[in-house]
Enzyme design. Structure first.
Site, PDB file in Angstrom:
ATOM      1  N   ASN A   8       1.805   6.751  -6.038  1.00  0.00           N
ATOM      2  CA  ASN A   8       1.321   5.611  -5.274  1.00  0.00           C
ATOM      3  C   ASN A   8       0.524   4.643  -6.126  1.00  0.00           C
ATOM      4  OD1 ASN A   8      -0.681   4.150  -3.414  1.00  0.00           O
ATOM      5  ND2 ASN A   8       0.776   5.018  -1.956  1.00  0.00           N
ATOM      6  N   ASN A  56      -4.332   7.366  -1.845  1.00  0.00           N
ATOM      7  CA  ASN A  56      -3.808   6.047  -2.197  1.00  0.00           C
ATOM      8  C   ASN A  56      -4.587   5.492  -3.387  1.00  0.00           C
ATOM      9  OD1 ASN A  56      -2.923   3.347  -2.260  1.00  0.00           O
ATOM     10  ND2 ASN A  56      -2.545   3.302  -0.070  1.00  0.00           N
ATOM     11  N   ASP A 117      -6.499   0.693   0.181  1.00  0.00           N
ATOM     12  CA  ASP A 117      -5.356   0.589  -0.717  1.00  0.00           C
ATOM     13  C   ASP A 117      -5.894   0.581  -2.151  1.00  0.00           C
ATOM     14  OD1 ASP A 117      -2.724   0.272  -1.662  1.00  0.00           O
ATOM     15  OD2 ASP A 117      -2.189  -0.964   0.045  1.00  0.00           O
TER      16      ASP A 117
END
Length: 225
Positions: A8, A56, A117
């Protein structure tokens, strides 16, 4: 390694030539194992450091003594938790120890349902954390104190960020445009702080400011300031 989840995000410890990666398996009801943490050394050898709920954002502090990793949880298809974990880091070996909660957005500002994120640090150690869904970037002191929120006028779903520009002090934040989600927008805060990566590049180039990017870079994007 066949055991790694879909990669990721990544962070680098340049002194050791080591890369750290987060992996993610997005499910409606998350469990430990839907996220993981890996490291790769300068020879390319990979090693899993741990398994978590959905992971993440990931970053290494400027002194390479702390590793930050986001962890989120889903329940019944809804996002119910978002927190940042911190670990003591030995960059040479890649080992991480002393896992702890650095920030929990559920108790901090009641935004547990908004995903984390990308994350990046500046050269002073402040951590900049994207909030993917509310058009903001959270700024934390190394102590874990939330010191500021930066708004992104063109973007609700902020996906990634880093410092750049001529002096490495402009924070670039990217994501889908509010007014047209088929395009990508970039919001920029100029002269905010020297980014960690920019600082590392200066050190590796003998203290000289790295050359600016070529003109025309990013023309396919939709940039706003």
């Amino acid at each position: 390694d066949e055991g790694i989840l879909q990669p990721n995000d990544l962070a680098i410890a340049p002194s050791a030539g080591r890369v750290f990666l987060s992996g993610m398996n997005y499910t409606s009801d998350s469990v430990v194992g839907n996220g993981d943490l890996w490291t790769c050394d300068s020879t390319g050898a990979a090693r899993r450091l741990g398994q978590f709920h959905r992971t993440n954002g990931i970053e290494v502090s400027p002194d390479e003594k702390t590793l930050y990793l986001s962890e989120s949880e889903n329940k019944g298809g809804a996002v119910v938790a978002n927190r940042i974990l911190a670990f003591d880091l030995d960059a040479a070996s890649g080992d991480v120890t002393n896992k702890r909660v650095f920030a929990d957005f559920g108790t901090l500002d009641d935004t547990a349902a908004t995903d984390i994120d990308g994350m990046r640090t500046d050269a002073a150690g402040k951590l900049y954390v994207t909030r993917n869904g509310i058009g903001k970037v959270a700024v934390f002191a190394p102590s874990g104190e939330l010191t500021a929120y930066i708004t992104t006028p063109s973007i609700d779903f902020v996906a990634s960020l880093d410092f750049g520009g001529q002096d490495g002090t402009d924070l670039h934040m990217v994501g889908k445009c509010k007014d047209n989600d088929t395009k990508g927008c970039v919001d920029v805060v100029k002269g905010l702080a020297l980014g960690r990566a920019s600082s590392d590049l200066r050190k590796s180039s003998g203290g000289e400011t790295p050359a600016p990017p070529p003109t025309g870079c990013g023309k396919t994007g939709h940039a706003r300031k």
